[in-house]
Design a protein around this motif. Structure first.
Motif, PDB file in Angstrom:
ATOM      1  N   GLY A  72      -7.823   5.336   9.402  1.00 37.49           N
ATOM      2  CA  GLY A  72      -7.100   4.106   8.780  1.00 37.49           C
ATOM      3  C   GLY A  72      -7.877   3.823   7.140  1.00 37.49           C
ATOM      4  N   THR A  73      -7.205   3.180   6.259  1.00 36.83           N
ATOM      5  CA  THR A  73      -7.406   3.042   5.141  1.00 36.83           C
ATOM      6  C   THR A  73      -9.079   2.651   4.783  1.00 36.83           C
ATOM      7  N   ARG A  74      -9.366   1.619   5.445  1.00 34.69           N
ATOM      8  CA  ARG A  74     -10.777   1.028   5.365  1.00 34.69           C
ATOM      9  C   ARG A  74     -11.759   2.080   5.898  1.00 34.69           C
ATOM     10  N   GLN A  75     -11.447   2.484   7.049  1.00 32.23           N
ATOM     11  CA  GLN A  75     -12.324   3.479   7.595  1.00 32.23           C
ATOM     12  C   GLN A  75     -12.453   4.593   6.713  1.00 32.23           C
ATOM     13  N   VAL A  89       0.824  -1.327  -0.077  1.00 34.22           N
ATOM     14  CA  VAL A  89       0.095   0.038   0.028  1.00 34.22           C
ATOM     15  C   VAL A  89       0.971   1.377  -0.017  1.00 34.22           C
ATOM     16  N   ILE A  90       2.024   1.422   0.927  1.00 35.35           N
ATOM     17  CA  ILE A  90       2.761   2.496   0.986  1.00 35.35           C
ATOM     18  C   ILE A  90       3.491   2.460  -0.694  1.00 35.35           C
ATOM     19  N   ILE A 106      -5.314   6.653  -3.457  1.00 36.81           N
ATOM     20  CA  ILE A 106      -4.535   5.570  -4.161  1.00 36.81           C
ATOM     21  C   ILE A 106      -4.289   4.458  -3.057  1.00 36.81           C
ATOM     22  N   GLU A 107      -4.091   4.845  -1.815  1.00 32.75           N
ATOM     23  CA  GLU A 107      -3.894   3.872  -0.730  1.00 32.75           C
ATOM     24  C   GLU A 107      -4.954   3.051  -0.313  1.00 32.75           C
ATOM     25  N   TYR A 152      -0.658   6.366   7.520  1.00 34.66           N
ATOM     26  CA  TYR A 152      -1.749   7.076   6.845  1.00 34.66           C
ATOM     27  C   TYR A 152      -2.504   7.820   7.762  1.00 34.66           C
ATOM     28  N   PRO A 153      -2.704   8.997   7.430  1.00 32.93           N
ATOM     29  CA  PRO A 153      -3.559  10.249   8.425  1.00 32.93           C
ATOM     30  C   PRO A 153      -4.437   9.594   9.542  1.00 32.93           C
TER      31      PRO A 153
END
Length: 748
Positions: free
Chosen positions: A685-688, A517-518, A649-650, A679-680
């Motif tokens: 988080g990415t899914r949230q 992902v990164i 994108i992530e 991730y900020p």
């Protein structure tokens, strides 16, 4: 009066002890039971005092739980949406009214804080005239709401400002959200005394019956002045403009609402009377509690962390029974470079014996020196003792011989990222260690199933991806290969708990989850540079998105040589699978940086940035003069598009990982993205970010200007949730390429 939350005990001297004890719950929280009990208790207190003012001499508030009070009921909190704002405001105001009635009672009130008092727990204590904290092990005191996207909503801002002053309340308590030990809370002015646990109630009773006990809060006394002055005081008025500027600098432009609203509540509340200030605080609290950011952060930093730390992904036997917990006493770390040295240190720190193996004894001893330097620094700062430091270092045993691995419980291989080398080392390890030892490999990208081909006990082979620097990074990514047994996975999770890391569990894939992902966001940022966007704007977009490190800076940290190697291996695998590669000029940019200008990154002192004595100074001017970057004028760049390209994108790659079964649990995705790859935090988080998407999160003015009504733009485009995410992703895909096309799994 209810007997379900507050136990009322009055002694012969008229001292009432109110003991909070939530029924059928391990901790006390601000739920309906608490609120009902609080109002009933206040009414009884007022009624008895009205009937006979001398019947009650004072009140002690304490708890029957190990903790004093845990704060808000976050399970309830995350359910609140914009439509619940009016009810939320009334609920908060009602609770504040009850606390206000307690602190304005005609008898002194003391809070006997027997354990942790965080958030609402401390706010209850602040409504008392005096606060005594037990110096209990593990006890924490503070107002951490800002770190969860909220602010103290039960009077915490109003009272700390009037106790400590605007500047101290904001800078030392409210904005950092510190969780302090009792002694630290005493120094900060949040409590008045700290005593041994066994003395707490006796001391509370002694105070409430003493001549010094008062029933009036300082802010209710005539002539009370806020320490340091109000915003209209000349001295503070001169400093005040710097407060929001410093906050913006600290946030680096990230759209975090909670610290901004906390500052507004503090400053605005200091200009009005106490009760009006409480109302101001309630309005800002309601805005945050019913918004998206608090839900994101509560989900990640409370529920998802509980899942990961509590063994939520721990497998069970086929019959549903749990695997027994494994205790690791001795670990071998093979490879004494920076990563291996860091792993050895964290293992020794928790009491494990460590065999640190390298090809030469000199290399292994150099690896131990990493721990020696860390301990020397800890000693100089008073964070350890000579005795503890020596014991830790004595547990690390450098060696160049595999014979010293004969009795280890687990091995963590940490050699260079090369498949052939790792195969050779794994075979040597398996031959040297007991048949019961877990065979772990620290790798950031190489498939675990493929690496496991070099061993016979493939069921005992597992990926243990640590993050650098190991002593500071809290995450460990546990990768289960195709042949890894559930029992080995359970043991790996036990190991992670023992070394005090936050574990996430993923399945095998090239790059696994975090590295995969990164790589997308770093490539996307370099693509922006290749497209002609100003490198300064690319970095500014990173900061405005809320990333802890800007992306070109991160590329320097990771090193372009390594990134090129990983990219080439990944692209070769993709081509072998029949996929076409379109990188938007990233490969050309990286090749020129390496081959023409020899600028691989921070390690060599030259990359996208320039460095002096190892410290980053500025972006390399050659990005413009030599590479020709920045051909697009700054005014023609849509900065929000750059921000969204990074975030999306992530998130999209995360969704692909979910679809492929690389990640199974949302919690692992969210915690892995925040704690592993930066991730900020405000996204949860990415899914949230996907499931609770808010196009204008942290930007209410922008939402108003865009004409958003009921979660949609004037043309009907959704702006919230998965539909909003899909709509924005499709816009980005149309403008910047198919890589932003949302996966079909999000469109169902």
């Amino acid at each position: 009066m209810t007997d379900t939350m507050f136990r009322w005990d009055k002694d012969a001297d008229g001292v009432v002890t109110l003991t909070m004890d939530a029924p059928d719950a391990p901790v006390n929280t601000m739920n309906d039971t608490f609120r009902e009990g609080l109002v009933a208790t206040v009414e009884r207190l007022e009624a008895e005092l009205a009937e006979d003012p001398k019947s009650i001499r004072g009140v002690i508030i304490t708890s029957a739980k190990k903790t004093f009070f845990a704060g808000a009921d976050l399970t309830e909190m995350v359910k609140a949406g914009p439509g619940d704002a009016a009810a939320m405001f009334e609920m908060v105001q009602g609770m504040k009214d009850a606390l206000r009635r307690i602190e304005r009672a005609a008898v002194p009130v003391v809070a006997a804080i027997n354990g942790s008092a965080l958030g609402g727990g401390l706010e209850i204590a602040l409504a008392a005239n005096h606060r005594i904290a037990a110096d209990a092990r593990g006890s924490k005191i503070g107002l951490p709401e800002v770190t969860l996207g909220l602010l103290p909503g039960a009077g915490g801002i109003v009272r700390t400002v009037r106790m400590l002053g605007i500047q101290d309340a904001l800078m030392n308590v409210l904005l950092p959200g510190k969780q302090m030990r009792p002694a630290q809370a005493l120094k900060a002015g949040l409590v008045d005394e700290v005593v041994e646990p066994g003395e707490l109630l006796d001391r509370a009773r002694a105070w409430v019956t003493s001549p010094e006990a008062t029933a009036t809060q300082p802010w209710d006394e005539k002539g009370h002045r806020i320490p340091g002055g109000t915003p209209t005081s000349p001295k503070l008025a001169m400093m005040l403009p710097s407060f929001p500027a410093n906050l913006t600098k600290q946030l680096k432009g990230a759209p975090m609402l909670s610290p901004k609203r906390a500052m507004q509540a503090a400053i605005e509340g200091a200009q009005v009377d106490f009760d009006t200030a409480l109302t101001i605080e309630s309005r800002y609290f309601t805005e945050l509690a019913c918004g998206t950011q608090s839900k994101n952060m509560v989900q990640a930093f409370f529920f998802d962390l509980q899942h990961c730390n509590g063994g939520g992904s721990r497998p069970r036997r086929a019959d549903g029974t749990p695997f027994p917990t494994t205790e690791f006493r001795k670990v071998a770390v093979v490879g004494a470079g920076m990563m291996g040295a860091g792993i050895a240190y964290v293992c020794a720190k928790v009491g494990m014996e460590v065999v640190l193996k390298d090809v030469t004894l000199e290399n292994a001893e150099r690896g131990k020196n990493y721990s020696e330097k860390l301990e020397a620094k800890a000693l100089s700062r008073g964070r350890t003792t000579e005795e503890k430091s020596k014991a830790l270092l004595d547990r690390i045993h450098p060696t160049d011989s595999y014979e010293d691995l004969h009795d280890v419980d687990i091995v963590v291989e940490a050699v260079f990222e090369n498949t052939e080398l790792k195969h050779k080392v794994h075979a040597e390890i398996e031959a040297a260690v007991p048949d019961t030892a877990v065979l772990g490999s620290n790798t950031s990208t190489l498939p675990i199933t493929e690496l496991g081909e070099a061993v016979e006990r493939t069921g005992d082979f597992i990926g243990l991806h640590f993050f650098s620097p190991v002593d500071k990074m809290m995450l460990i990514e546990i990768i289960s290969g195709e042949n890894t047994s559930p029992e080995t996975l359970a043991k790996a999770l036990d190991f992670s708990v023992q070394i005090r890391k936050i574990p996430i569990v993923v399945n095998d894939s090239r790059g696994f989850y975090t590295s995969r992902v990164i790589a997308t966001v770093i490539n996307e940022s370099m693509r922006m540079v290749a497209e002609g966007h100003q490198p300064t704007l690319v970095e500014a977009a990173s900061r405005q998105a809320g990333y802890p490190a800007a992306q070109l800076q991160l590329a320097d940290e990771l090193n372009l040589k390594l990134m090129k190697k990983v990219r080439e291996e990944t692209e070769a695998a993709m081509r072998a699978a029949g996929h076409e590669i379109e990188d938007g000029g990233v490969a050309g940019l990286v090749n020129r940086m390496l081959e023409e200008f020899d600028r691989p990154g921070r390690l060599e002192g030259r990359g996208f940035y320039e460095y002096v004595d190892g410290k980053r100074t500025r972006l390399w001017p050659g990005l413009w003069s030599e590479l020709g970057a920045g051909s697009i004028p700054a005014e023609e760049t849509n900065l929000q598009d750059l921000v969204d390209r990074m975030l999306f994108i992530e998130a999209i790659e995360t969704q692909r990982c979910m679809d492929e079964g690389v990640v199974v649990e949302d919690a692992d995705a969210n915690i892995g993205s925040i704690f592993g790859i930066g991730y900020p935090a405000w996204t949860g988080g990415t899914r949230q970010f996907i499931v609770n998407y808010d196009r204008f999160s942290g930007r209410p003015e922008a939402a108003k200007a865009a004409g958003v009504v009921d979660g949609a733009l004037p043309d009907g485009t959704p702006t919230l949730g998965v539909p909003g995410f899909v709509a924005r992703a499709e816009e980005l895909a149309a403008a910047y390429g198919e890589r932003f096309t949302p996966p079909a799994s999000l469109k169902g």
